[in-house]
Design a protein around this motif. Structure first.
Motif, short mmCIF file in Angstrom:
data_model
loop_
_atom_site.label_atom_id
_atom_site.label_comp_id
_atom_site.label_asym_id
_atom_site.label_seq_id
_atom_site.Cartn_x
_atom_site.Cartn_y
_atom_site.Cartn_z
N UNK A 57 91.35 -3.89 -29.06
CA UNK A 57 92.04 -2.90 -29.90
C UNK A 57 91.70 -1.48 -29.46
N UNK A 58 90.44 -1.21 -29.19
CA UNK A 58 90.03 0.14 -28.78
C UNK A 58 90.71 0.53 -27.47
N UNK A 59 90.76 -0.38 -26.52
CA UNK A 59 91.42 -0.11 -25.23
C UNK A 59 92.91 0.15 -25.43
N UNK A 60 93.53 -0.64 -26.28
CA UNK A 60 94.96 -0.47 -26.57
C UNK A 60 95.22 0.90 -27.20
N UNK A 61 94.38 1.31 -28.15
CA UNK A 61 94.53 2.62 -28.79
C UNK A 61 94.36 3.74 -27.77
N UNK A 62 93.37 3.61 -26.87
CA UNK A 62 93.13 4.64 -25.87
C UNK A 62 94.26 4.72 -24.85
N UNK A 63 94.96 3.61 -24.63
CA UNK A 63 96.12 3.65 -23.73
C UNK A 63 97.26 4.46 -24.34
N UNK A 64 97.27 4.58 -25.66
CA UNK A 64 98.35 5.29 -26.35
C UNK A 64 97.96 6.72 -26.65
N UNK A 65 96.74 6.93 -27.13
CA UNK A 65 96.32 8.27 -27.54
C UNK A 65 94.82 8.41 -27.38
N UNK A 66 94.41 9.56 -26.88
CA UNK A 66 92.98 9.83 -26.73
C UNK A 66 92.75 11.32 -26.84
N UNK A 67 91.71 11.71 -27.56
CA UNK A 67 91.34 13.11 -27.74
C UNK A 67 89.94 13.32 -27.20
N UNK A 68 89.71 14.49 -26.61
CA UNK A 68 88.36 14.88 -26.24
C UNK A 68 88.13 16.32 -26.67
N UNK A 69 86.88 16.66 -26.88
CA UNK A 69 86.50 18.02 -27.27
C UNK A 69 85.43 18.49 -26.29
N UNK A 70 85.61 19.69 -25.76
CA UNK A 70 84.64 20.30 -24.86
C UNK A 70 84.10 21.57 -25.51
N UNK A 71 82.83 21.86 -25.28
CA UNK A 71 82.23 23.13 -25.67
C UNK A 71 81.93 23.85 -24.37
#
Length: 102
Positions: A57-71
């Motif tokens: 499920x996590x891999x499937x979700x990441x294939x559709x949408x993924x967010x990252x935050x950088x400082x």
């Protein structure tokens, strides 16, 4: 407590220091076009759903949408904003990009 560091250069960012938050959102785009499917569409959908049941499920979700935050410190933020992919080329911004997406 871990010290806050710039994700670009690794420099320690003291409390009160100038720092920038960069949020990157990546998501699957749909251009309104579906490839032709040869065969029974309902059967194809059922096969796809069956295959999805066996996927992480996590891999499937990441294939559709993924967010990252950088400082980032100011220098790294400026470098990132000028050339985020470090390719040495300019990229479209703001209104210029709108015609490229659905």
């Amino acid at each position: 407590m871990d010290k806050l560091r710039c994700h670009g250069c690794g420099r320690e960012l003291e409390s009160g220091a100038l720092k920038y938050v960069i949020e990157i959102k990546s998501f699957a785009d749909f251009d309104g076009y579906l490839e032709e499917y040869e065969g029974d569409i309902e059967e194809g959908i059922n096969m796809l759903l069956d295959a999805m049941e066996n996927m992480d499920v996590k891999k499937l979700e990441e294939d559709i949408s993924k967010d990252i935050v950088l400082i980032l410190c100011k220098k790294c933020r400026d470098n990132f904003m000028n050339d985020p992919l470090q390719t040495g080329t300019t990229f479209l911004q703001g209104e210029d990009i709108k015609h490229m997406l659905h």
